[in-house]
Design a protein around this motif. Structure first.
Motif, PDB file in Angstrom:
ATOM      1  N   CYS A 136      33.899   2.210  17.208  1.00  0.00           N
ATOM      2  CA  CYS A 136      34.001   2.563  15.791  1.00  0.00           C
ATOM      3  C   CYS A 136      32.696   2.279  15.054  1.00  0.00           C
ATOM      4  N   GLY A 154      36.944   0.463  10.184  1.00  0.00           N
ATOM      5  CA  GLY A 154      36.276   1.051  11.330  1.00  0.00           C
ATOM      6  C   GLY A 154      36.741   2.478  11.509  1.00  0.00           C
ATOM      7  N   ILE A 155      35.792   3.381  11.729  1.00  0.00           N
ATOM      8  CA  ILE A 155      36.139   4.780  11.936  1.00  0.00           C
ATOM      9  C   ILE A 155      35.593   5.199  13.288  1.00  0.00           C
ATOM     10  N   ARG A 156      36.474   5.679  14.143  1.00  0.00           N
ATOM     11  CA  ARG A 156      36.090   6.122  15.475  1.00  0.00           C
ATOM     12  C   ARG A 156      35.634   7.583  15.405  1.00  0.00           C
TER      13      ARG A 156
END
Length: 74
Positions: A52, A66-68
């Motif tokens: 992420c 968190g961004i995947r």
């Protein structure tokens, strides 16, 4: 009554209770909680290890997101 102690990367809280009940009388017990103090970089490393991009939002309380890659749009 409570007492807190910081040792290494932990915060240990010890709480002493006294309870009085009509039938069973007076009793006391102790409850302990151990909280781990985690540094900001450890949170960031965990998000990165999960694939992420991590975002830190300052404020109270502290917030991490968190961004995947390929995940849903925010």
């Amino acid at each position: 009554m409570s007492r807190a102690v910081v040792a290494d990367s932990s915060h240990r809280i010890e709480v002493h209770y006294t309870v009085a009940e009509p039938v069973s009388g007076i009793r006391s017990f102790t409850d302990q909680h151990v909280l781990t103090l985690i540094e900001r970089e450890h949170y960031e490393e965990a998000f990165t290890a999960a694939g992420c991009t991590v975002y830190y939002v300052a404020g109270a309380p502290v917030f991490f997101a968190g961004i995947r890659a390929g995940g849903p749009a925010v």
